[in-house]
Design a protein around this motif. Sequence first.
Motif, mmCIF file in Angstrom:
data_model
loop_
_atom_site.group_PDB
_atom_site.id
_atom_site.type_symbol
_atom_site.label_atom_id
_atom_site.label_comp_id
_atom_site.label_asym_id
_atom_site.label_seq_id
_atom_site.Cartn_x
_atom_site.Cartn_y
_atom_site.Cartn_z
ATOM 1 N N PRO A 381 -8.111 109.877 -23.999
ATOM 2 C CA PRO A 381 -7.168 109.406 -25.019
ATOM 3 C C PRO A 381 -5.703 109.701 -24.679
ATOM 4 C CG PRO A 381 -9.079 110.402 -26.072
ATOM 5 C CD PRO A 381 -9.202 110.673 -24.595
ATOM 6 N N GLY A 384 -4.746 107.408 -21.794
ATOM 7 C CA GLY A 384 -4.786 106.028 -22.269
ATOM 8 C C GLY A 384 -3.647 105.702 -23.209
ATOM 9 N N THR A 412 -13.684 106.016 -18.574
ATOM 10 C CA THR A 412 -13.287 104.621 -18.350
ATOM 11 C C THR A 412 -13.080 103.849 -19.644
ATOM 12 O OG1 THR A 412 -14.484 104.630 -16.263
ATOM 13 C CG2 THR A 412 -13.940 102.476 -17.192
ATOM 14 N N GLU A 413 -13.975 104.033 -20.612
ATOM 15 C CA GLU A 413 -13.886 103.178 -21.794
ATOM 16 C C GLU A 413 -12.584 103.396 -22.569
ATOM 17 O OE1 GLU A 413 -18.446 102.037 -22.770
ATOM 18 O OE2 GLU A 413 -17.720 103.886 -23.675
ATOM 19 N N THR A 414 -12.030 104.590 -22.507
ATOM 20 C CA THR A 414 -10.780 104.836 -23.237
ATOM 21 C C THR A 414 -9.546 104.739 -22.345
ATOM 22 O OG1 THR A 414 -11.801 106.144 -24.979
ATOM 23 C CG2 THR A 414 -9.490 106.582 -24.546
ATOM 24 N N ALA A 415 -9.627 105.236 -21.126
ATOM 25 C CA ALA A 415 -8.440 105.253 -20.256
ATOM 26 C C ALA A 415 -8.414 104.096 -19.270
ATOM 27 C CB ALA A 415 -8.372 106.575 -19.486
ATOM 28 N N GLY A 416 -9.513 103.380 -19.141
ATOM 29 C CA GLY A 416 -9.582 102.347 -18.108
ATOM 30 C C GLY A 416 -9.610 102.968 -16.718
#
Lengths: 481, 481, 481
Positions: A381, A384, A412-416
């Motif tokens: 978070p 991101g 990955t899902e939050t920060a890419g």
Amino acid sequence: MPRSIQKLALNPQRLFSANKQVADIASELYQEIKDLPIVSPHGHTDPSWFNENKNFQNATDLLIRPDHYVFRMLYSQGISLDSLGIPQHGDKGDLSLYKTADPEKIWQLFADHYYLFAGTPSGYWLDDTFSKIFGFTEKLCSDNALEYYQEINRQLVLPEFKPLALMDKFNIELIATTEGALDSLSHHSAISNTQWAKRVITSFRPDDVVDASREDFVENLRKLADLTGENTQYWQGYLSAIRKRRQYFIQHGRATATDHGHPTALTADLSAEECQALLDKCLAGESTEQEQELFRGQMLTELAGMSIEDGLVMQIHPGAHRNHNALVFDYYGRDKGCDIPSNTEYVNALKPLLSKYGNHPNLKIILFTLDETTYSRELAPLAGHYPSLKLGPAWWFHDSPAGMLRFRQQTTETAGFYNTVGFNDDTRAFLSIPARHDVARRVDCRYLAELVANHQITKQEAHSLAYQLTYGLVKKAYNLN
Amino acid sequence: MPRSIQKLALNPQRLFSANKQVADIASELYQEIKDLPIVSPHGHTDPSWFNENKNFQNATDLLIRPDHYVFRMLYSQGISLDSLGIPQHGDKGDLSLYKTADPEKIWQLFADHYYLFAGTPSGYWLDDTFSKIFGFTEKLCSDNALEYYQEINRQLVLPEFKPLALMDKFNIELIATTEGALDSLSHHSAISNTQWAKRVITSFRPDDVVDASREDFVENLRKLADLTGENTQYWQGYLSAIRKRRQYFIQHGRATATDHGHPTALTADLSAEECQALLDKCLAGESTEQEQELFRGQMLTELAGMSIEDGLVMQIHPGAHRNHNALVFDYYGRDKGCDIPSNTEYVNALKPLLSKYGNHPNLKIILFTLDETTYSRELAPLAGHYPSLKLGPAWWFHDSPAGMLRFRQQTTETAGFYNTVGFNDDTRAFLSIPARHDVARRVDCRYLAELVANHQITKQEAHSLAYQLTYGLVKKAYNLN
Amino acid sequence: MPRSIQKLALNPQRLFSANKQVADIASELYQEIKDLPIVSPHGHTDPSWFNENKNFQNATDLLIRPDHYVFRMLYSQGISLDSLGIPQHGDKGDLSLYKTADPEKIWQLFADHYYLFAGTPSGYWLDDTFSKIFGFTEKLCSDNALEYYQEINRQLVLPEFKPLALMDKFNIELIATTEGALDSLSHHSAISNTQWAKRVITSFRPDDVVDASREDFVENLRKLADLTGENTQYWQGYLSAIRKRRQYFIQHGRATATDHGHPTALTADLSAEECQALLDKCLAGESTEQEQELFRGQMLTELAGMSIEDGLVMQIHPGAHRNHNALVFDYYGRDKGCDIPSNTEYVNALKPLLSKYGNHPNLKIILFTLDETTYSRELAPLAGHYPSLKLGPAWWFHDSPAGMLRFRQQTTETAGFYNTVGFNDDTRAFLSIPARHDVARRVDCRYLAELVANHQITKQEAHSLAYQLTYGLVKKAYNLN
């Protein structure tokens, strides 16, 4: 625990998952990136190797004694550090134990217990090294220990095993070492005028002049004054001295980054008067642990300000309880595998620094952790959102196949992907560098392959991302272009 | 970072796992539940949409500006909020930057950076929306950005894109909005006399009159007094006023639930005298942070008591450090993607409330978390014991394929399935609601399929559970039957 | 919630993964270890069973009332403890509710809600028990509840269902019970002179004389004095008394291990004067919670010293918030499924003990946790370094298929396999012991199979490790050879 001899053969599909579809996609992605140059922007190799370019001595001194991943496991199973030839030091130490430790016997002892490393990254790296670098086809065990030892030693003295030859053989485009703020950078300076200047660089690690809990802190500030001509007893002089050393590291060591290994991620934003008062206490040897912590925290904020000025990328590695084993520390000293991770908090700890500088376009901070619970809860978070923050790769104990996979799965899902910075080997074990980078490449390809197989990204995206994770992002993150 | 144009085609098997056997079972389960109505008991859509039923304006205002999942990622990569048309506010703000931001240029900027969303839930939801709602067959990129923008805008003005038409198209049986305690519920009241009364309801979120750290707390209690005729300077009057507002929300907004977004899960059980003293301090503006925290904690317990009286289901969402980025907060205000999760403790925090009311048959509390470490350690054990506690779904940052899977993997063995409450979309992004519920359905089917393939449950059980997780449990948990 | 009757048939490949290649390798590994004897070095069965060897009474008293895994789930769904025949106690209790609870009706109630256990380890163990021990071929449900009840009761009275016959049937080589420091060990003494002496042993759990927060602490120290002839009001006398009880447990109960269930892992290393002062306070009933915690912490260090003297292996189980539900505790007492895990810290907590004794070759400490976040962050690094530390298996709530898999995934890379100690069933549910050990064997084989399929270990290594994880390591860790 006797073992019959087993074949040593690295499977080309290793680490690509037991699922055939995933493994096939991973393999396809891997083919395209496996031969990309290694960029190693953070590590602990010895710069003299690259300056002096001398051959290494023997298998034990190269592969066992300096590798605390290896001897911590042996020690955990009751094998004494003396029998492994780890030198004692200081008043209590008995150096004769070290001096009489026979490297060949140590190697045998290691081989006798090689089964302990099953399923560990050390075992994986060692098998990879034995197979790919030395060409062994049998797994190390008690029975072939001597043969292994002699064959490694035979090869180590060959010209193609000199450090610079290995740099080419390993396809290392760039390697960064790490030096303390007071280091003369003599090796790096010597390299400056050679063709290796662009490939061997340093990083600026000022813990020795920032951490007032060290016994040598006062002495270090005196040396810092001598080196820079600044009065380090005054807050502004102290900061100016550090600024000068940063310039020195940039000029003589081609540094592009700094490195900060603090117990916690605490930062602070005090007034100049408070800073001077804190420095006074630290120099007088009257600081409490809390004040030392506050001093380090204030310095992280100051160092971020300096990074905005001079462009050095800041790496923050908090969370290790150093030298946890008091007895080992007393007899054998630092870096003996006794550092233990602990619960690490980032959200409140970094707020003072981020409130001051977190939105500045010139600032780049790479955050590492030993506390995997922070991946999804805090680090992804933060990275991101804040333009100054990027996530370092899975670090230290987590620098392993399952550890790296958890890093991707939980960030990955939050920060890419683009808020991460590629792989760090962070090692002093030079021969393990190709194996370590290869593990990262394989695990990243596997992770991408799972997303493709699960129809979350396209194969075209996966190819592009594999390149970024292997080569593109690290060059950009560490200003290496 | 130029990209050639890629096909956009949603694979029917997406998110069902790379394992063919698991995917086939998941697919079979999914076929039976994919067309069940959407029940959305917790979210942040605007009730005016459903009352006024006006068309949305343009792609940028609908899909980018209100979605902090989207602009936080763009901001993390150095794209300014001004260039995305996020309005500044207050003394420091420069509204001209917002006013001159061209929606079409913002859309292009977004498209230029769409690659950043690879592997993120935002990317997944957007692709789903673009494909299924707008019918695009190419993935968004720089080259087709304008075409996308114009086509979305063309469709948005059509009658079938009015909010109530979309309610039917999306098969939304019920949607709950969230309003503060002082809200007039004018839109919900207007809906009362229409056929939509049963499908559009509110939830009671009293943070504005419970959180004494807010600048407007004293003013809010004055308003609360005005609305209810109670003297909110007295503890009993204050509680009575809140009771009256709950009744108002039940009568005018058909509320079945309350919602509480506190920094921590702390609860308390103080005497009436202590409560009055605390209220006095908060009203006098003399409360410390600890006292504000204690006041919120006491109020959670009071609100639980009220739920026992009036039957409203209580939702507790702790653990966000709100508005972490001080600069963004100062210039742009709340809800700009700067909320960061932090370590959250439940076991001690909830004890005062649970000791008082935790075994009461009329009480129903749904717990959420941003700290995934609490799934297996605290939340599943609590919900697997206390009859009043249920687990809300994977929330906010964890509202993603891997996040949802971790939720099931880490709660089911201790809490089972029947102590969970189905899915919440928790969104203000109306167009993403079908995609979000579809992700939850797919991931739940995948999780069930893994249990079937691993012979831990029967396929018959899995079918029944898929129905419960999609439709049965949410209706029961939120008293919607 | 009516259910049609489903077949009950245990799939031979259960828990071996949905991936066929992994499942096939796991199956091959499992075939070689599935019939190894069960070694159960830590549990809570009743020693009278093995001494008196009487038949069990009925299905409800054997399978429901003593199993808080079962009734906590039922209670979480609103089923009262009274209706399950859990006896109330003390002043408030109404024993008539218990006495009138009909076991057959309780069984029916349980069967009516058996669907709640889908996906939980309790459901898995019960199905395994029903199928393999009692031979049922239909899954338990409302319709067949009575038939189940009668059939179980019919079998329970048969000679082959006596406890010692079951020991042979279950292939239990050794089982350790757990007794408090004041226990007379009458059953264990009686067993001493039989052929069962080597198969039924005790463990020394001195929490009752170490935990000064207990209401009976002062009384317990008086009893301890009576039993040993030591003056337990003096620190040295108190320690001597405990030493004597340890010898008693070794002589009369063949104990090889101790067990310590503390709220935290805190240890201390105080002077004898400080210890005496602390003991004085505790005996005077004037100790604070912090002092009680410090006393327990000091005692862990003292007990480690005693282990070095007498060779008992030390088990430390911290982290449970005991009796969290105040109402259930007041009416029904301890061990009613109301213990909730909480955040647990090891690195700082264990340092005093480890600094004193952590490198001693005679010390063996087995660490357990309820906080899975400590697996990779603290426990694996500690056990992967200190020669005295080993990791206990996934414990309590985490004693489940997914829980065990997480344990291996998060500890192996840092601690290896050889710093773990095999499986503990830790149960009072005697009939579930084969199922629990079978789950551990299956999950370990699956984990090893994944490493093989991913080319991280060889199949030959996997076979050897499967043997170690099932049988070799537990015998060595608990000094059972």
